[in-house]
Design a protein around this motif. Structure first.
Motif, PDB file in Angstrom:
ATOM      1  N   ASN A   1       0.302  -1.140  -0.046  1.00 39.60           N
ATOM      2  CA  ASN A   1      -0.027  -0.191  -0.044  1.00 39.60           C
ATOM      3  C   ASN A   1       0.816   0.786  -0.245  1.00 39.60           C
ATOM      4  N   LEU A   2       2.140   0.890   0.186  1.00 39.93           N
ATOM      5  CA  LEU A   2       3.126   2.200   0.580  1.00 39.93           C
ATOM      6  C   LEU A   2       3.081   3.008  -1.324  1.00 39.93           C
ATOM      7  N   PRO A   3       3.259   4.641  -1.174  1.00 39.76           N
ATOM      8  CA  PRO A   3       3.729   4.655  -2.625  1.00 39.76           C
ATOM      9  C   PRO A   3       5.266   4.757  -3.322  1.00 39.76           C
ATOM     10  N   TRP A   4       5.546   4.308  -4.105  1.00 35.59           N
ATOM     11  CA  TRP A   4       7.160   3.623  -4.314  1.00 35.59           C
ATOM     12  C   TRP A   4       8.148   4.840  -3.724  1.00 35.59           C
ATOM     13  N   ILE A   5       8.098   6.009  -3.570  1.00 39.74           N
ATOM     14  CA  ILE A   5       8.771   6.391  -3.525  1.00 39.74           C
ATOM     15  C   ILE A   5       9.208   6.373  -1.746  1.00 39.74           C
ATOM     16  N   GLU A   6       8.446   6.343  -0.892  1.00 38.83           N
ATOM     17  CA  GLU A   6       9.148   4.777  -0.017  1.00 38.83           C
ATOM     18  C   GLU A   6       9.142   3.497  -0.173  1.00 38.83           C
ATOM     19  N   LYS A   7       8.158   2.974  -0.710  1.00 39.06           N
ATOM     20  CA  LYS A   7       8.594   1.170  -0.940  1.00 39.06           C
ATOM     21  C   LYS A   7      10.196   1.162  -1.031  1.00 39.06           C
ATOM     22  N   TYR A   8      10.664   2.239  -1.893  1.00 39.14           N
ATOM     23  CA  TYR A   8      11.952   1.890  -2.972  1.00 39.14           C
ATOM     24  C   TYR A   8      13.126   2.876  -2.324  1.00 39.14           C
ATOM     25  N   ARG A   9      12.208   4.029  -0.953  1.00 35.64           N
ATOM     26  CA  ARG A   9      13.403   4.723   0.049  1.00 35.64           C
ATOM     27  C   ARG A   9      14.759   4.159  -0.495  1.00 35.64           C
ATOM     28  N   PRO A  10      16.232   4.545  -0.529  1.00 38.50           N
ATOM     29  CA  PRO A  10      17.719   3.398   0.001  1.00 38.50           C
ATOM     30  C   PRO A  10      17.462   3.308   1.109  1.00 38.50           C
ATOM     31  N   GLN A  11      17.489   2.694   1.561  1.00 37.89           N
ATOM     32  CA  GLN A  11      17.520   2.138   3.570  1.00 37.89           C
ATOM     33  C   GLN A  11      19.507   2.144   3.879  1.00 37.89           C
ATOM     34  N   SER A  12      20.783   1.909   2.834  1.00 39.47           N
ATOM     35  CA  SER A  12      22.143   2.031   2.781  1.00 39.47           C
ATOM     36  C   SER A  12      22.857   3.315   2.079  1.00 39.47           C
ATOM     37  N   PHE A  13      23.759   4.249   2.002  1.00 38.16           N
ATOM     38  CA  PHE A  13      24.647   4.494   0.890  1.00 38.16           C
ATOM     39  C   PHE A  13      24.745   3.703  -0.660  1.00 38.16           C
ATOM     40  N   GLU A  14      24.922   2.611   0.088  1.00 34.84           N
ATOM     41  CA  GLU A  14      25.249   2.257  -2.038  1.00 34.84           C
ATOM     42  C   GLU A  14      23.517   2.280  -2.606  1.00 34.84           C
ATOM     43  N   ASP A  15      22.247   2.231  -2.152  1.00 39.03           N
ATOM     44  CA  ASP A  15      21.631   2.073  -2.748  1.00 39.03           C
ATOM     45  C   ASP A  15      20.940   3.460  -3.427  1.00 39.03           C
ATOM     46  N   ILE A  16      21.833   4.912  -2.872  1.00 47.50           N
ATOM     47  CA  ILE A  16      21.706   6.174  -3.083  1.00 47.50           C
ATOM     48  C   ILE A  16      22.221   6.622  -4.969  1.00 47.50           C
ATOM     49  N   VAL A  17      21.255   7.104  -5.382  1.00 50.82           N
ATOM     50  CA  VAL A  17      21.941   7.374  -7.092  1.00 50.82           C
ATOM     51  C   VAL A  17      21.864   9.488  -7.310  1.00 50.82           C
ATOM     52  N   GLY A  18      23.030   8.923  -7.445  1.00 51.41           N
ATOM     53  CA  GLY A  18      24.374  10.081  -7.556  1.00 51.41           C
ATOM     54  C   GLY A  18      24.849  10.364  -6.725  1.00 51.41           C
ATOM     55  N   ASN A  19      24.626  11.572  -6.797  1.00 50.41           N
ATOM     56  CA  ASN A  19      26.290  12.584  -5.766  1.00 50.41           C
ATOM     57  C   ASN A  19      27.355  12.151  -5.402  1.00 50.41           C
ATOM     58  N   GLU A  20      27.830  11.097  -5.852  1.00 52.77           N
ATOM     59  CA  GLU A  20      28.122  10.097  -5.619  1.00 52.77           C
ATOM     60  C   GLU A  20      30.204  10.683  -4.733  1.00 52.77           C
ATOM     61  N   ASP A  21      30.198  11.776  -5.127  1.00 58.37           N
ATOM     62  CA  ASP A  21      31.404  12.427  -4.492  1.00 58.37           C
ATOM     63  C   ASP A  21      31.127  13.072  -2.960  1.00 58.37           C
ATOM     64  N   THR A  22      29.216  13.234  -2.617  1.00 58.66           N
ATOM     65  CA  THR A  22      28.847  13.611  -1.427  1.00 58.66           C
ATOM     66  C   THR A  22      28.980  12.522  -1.230  1.00 58.66           C
ATOM     67  N   ILE A  23      28.388  11.465  -1.180  1.00 62.52           N
ATOM     68  CA  ILE A  23      28.357  10.144  -0.324  1.00 62.52           C
ATOM     69  C   ILE A  23      29.279   9.810  -0.115  1.00 62.52           C
ATOM     70  N   GLN A  24      29.948   9.609  -0.758  1.00 60.55           N
ATOM     71  CA  GLN A  24      31.773   8.683   0.409  1.00 60.55           C
ATOM     72  C   GLN A  24      31.853   9.508   0.948  1.00 60.55           C
ATOM     73  N   ARG A  25      32.117  11.471   1.108  1.00 56.25           N
ATOM     74  CA  ARG A  25      32.759  12.108   1.951  1.00 56.25           C
ATOM     75  C   ARG A  25      31.639  11.289   3.700  1.00 56.25           C
ATOM     76  N   LEU A  26      30.327  10.894   3.403  1.00 50.31           N
ATOM     77  CA  LEU A  26      29.546  10.961   4.716  1.00 50.31           C
ATOM     78  C   LEU A  26      30.185   9.676   4.876  1.00 50.31           C
ATOM     79  N   SER A  27      29.785   8.717   3.904  1.00 56.17           N
ATOM     80  CA  SER A  27      30.347   6.934   4.101  1.00 56.17           C
ATOM     81  C   SER A  27      31.594   7.008   4.866  1.00 56.17           C
ATOM     82  N   ILE A  28      32.351   8.154   4.828  1.00 60.71           N
ATOM     83  CA  ILE A  28      33.778   7.821   5.472  1.00 60.71           C
ATOM     84  C   ILE A  28      33.442   8.662   6.960  1.00 60.71           C
ATOM     85  N   PHE A  29      32.663   9.504   7.061  1.00 64.82           N
ATOM     86  CA  PHE A  29      32.386  10.084   8.349  1.00 64.82           C
ATOM     87  C   PHE A  29      31.683   9.133   9.300  1.00 64.82           C
ATOM     88  N   SER A  30      30.887   8.360   8.905  1.00 62.70           N
ATOM     89  CA  SER A  30      30.109   7.133   9.121  1.00 62.70           C
ATOM     90  C   SER A  30      31.000   6.224   9.944  1.00 62.70           C
TER      91      SER A  30
END
Length: 353
Positions: free
Chosen positions: A34-63
């Motif tokens: 029953n969920l809208p797809w934007i919630e059903k397929y919301r990424p749960q980890s950094f690997e699933d996030i699309v685009g802005n790879e450099d910024t996400i890489q910085r955040l994964s180092i922070f984590s």
């Protein structure tokens, strides 16, 4: 009570109360169905996030290091700002996520009282966390907070810096006051490319068994303009409304002026045929499209047209001036007609040169 009676009672209780694991699986499946797809397929980890790879890489180092600074994530809507912050909080806090995260959105009251009460009280709370981890306060759409609330926030950020970190998401970082900007690491997100949006929606179409055509997916990407949330909403709406995702159905759902009509109009302007161009604008106007909708789509189409660079720049300049006038409230058909006349004039003068 005999052994047989006891056995019958156990069997009947099993029938009435099926195993909790089965119940959980069924309820989870029902919830996601029953969920809208934007919630059903919301990424749960950094690997699933699309685009802005450099910024996400910085955040994964922070984590990995744990000691995250206060951060401001700025960028256009639908590119994964809030999703990234939530992924970061999940990795850092693990099982303590629910207790150690306060999320406030633009839908909440965002005045000075919220900062003094909710934010301050949460920052004062004691929560048991692993060593080197902090509570996280997520303020979404922080650029819509009042100046007074932002001023109150700057001191709170300093006082509770030992136990609490702030993650602020906004569309325009310049609307966040400078004292807060100087206390945070600013991460900038850009729009997603058409290829990134297309790859993701093809993936979801396969999972959801969506019946689609190539021109349908191209239309979804065109209407989204780098906004993944918009793309998934349009895809789900078209699928639910028409079952087949093709170009015609997508533009019916999105209710935007059809880009082919706009393209024909621009081609008429290139050849200096103002009568044909005016017929298209008049047709769109009579269909009930607002001047804002038409001018935005003219800009979207001209960007991707394969024409001489000098003419394209001249057209974009005229479109920009007209858009400015429309934004000031001059939303008449005469404004649009004036735009066509100027574009025809520019095309002729460029060809003479």
């Amino acid at each position: 009570m005999g052994d047989t009676d006891v056995e019958m009672e156990i069997i009947s209780s099993d029938i009435q109360h099926p195993s909790t694991s089965t119940n959980t699986v069924l309820s989870t499946a029902k919830k996601t169905h029953n969920l809208p797809w934007i919630e059903k397929y919301r990424p749960q980890s950094f690997e699933d996030i699309v685009g802005n790879e450099d910024t996400i890489q910085r955040l994964s180092i922070f984590s990995k290091k744990g000691n995250v600074p206060n951060i401001i994530v700025a960028g256009p809507p639908g590119v994964g700002k809030t999703t990234t912050i939530l992924c970061l909080a999940r990795i850092l806090l693990g099982p303590s996520f629910k207790d150690a995260v306060l999320e406030l959105n633009a839908s909440n009251d965002r005045g000075i009282d919220v900062v003094r009460n909710k934010v301050k009280m949460f920052a004062q709370q004691k929560v048991t966390l692993p060593p080197g981890r902090h509570k996280i306060i997520i303020l979404d759409e922080v650029d819509s907070m009042t100046d007074g609330a932002q001023q109150a926030l700057r001191r709170t950020m300093e006082i509770y810096s030992n136990t609490t970190r702030f993650a602020l998401a906004c569309n325009y970082s310049e609307k966040v006051i400078e004292p807060i900007q100087s206390r945070c690491a600013v991460l900038r997100y850009s729009k997603l490319t058409d290829a990134q949006v297309l790859a993701r929606i093809i993936q979801i179409c396969q999972k959801e068994q969506v019946n689609y055509t190539e021109d349908g997916l191209e239309s979804i990407v065109f209407t989204a303009q780098g906004d993944m949330r918009q793309a998934l909403n349009n895809l789900q709406s078209t699928h639910n409304g028409f079952e087949i995702v093709n170009s015609e159905n997508v533009f019916k759902v999105c209710d935007e002026p059809h880009p082919m009509l706009i393209k024909n109009m621009l081609k008429s302007c290139l050849s200096g045929d103002i009568r044909s161009a005016y017929k298209v604008i008049e047709h769109l106007w009579n269909l009930g499209y607002a001047a804002e909708d038409i001018i935005k789509n003219i800009f979207k189409v001209i960007k991707t047209m394969d024409i001489e660079e000098s003419i394209k720049l001249a057209f974009i300049k005229e479109i920009g001036i007209t858009h400015l006038r429309i934004a000031d409230g001059l939303c008449s058909l005469m404004q649009m007609s004036g735009l066509l006349a100027r574009m025809c004039s520019q095309a002729k003068s460029q060809q003479i040169d």
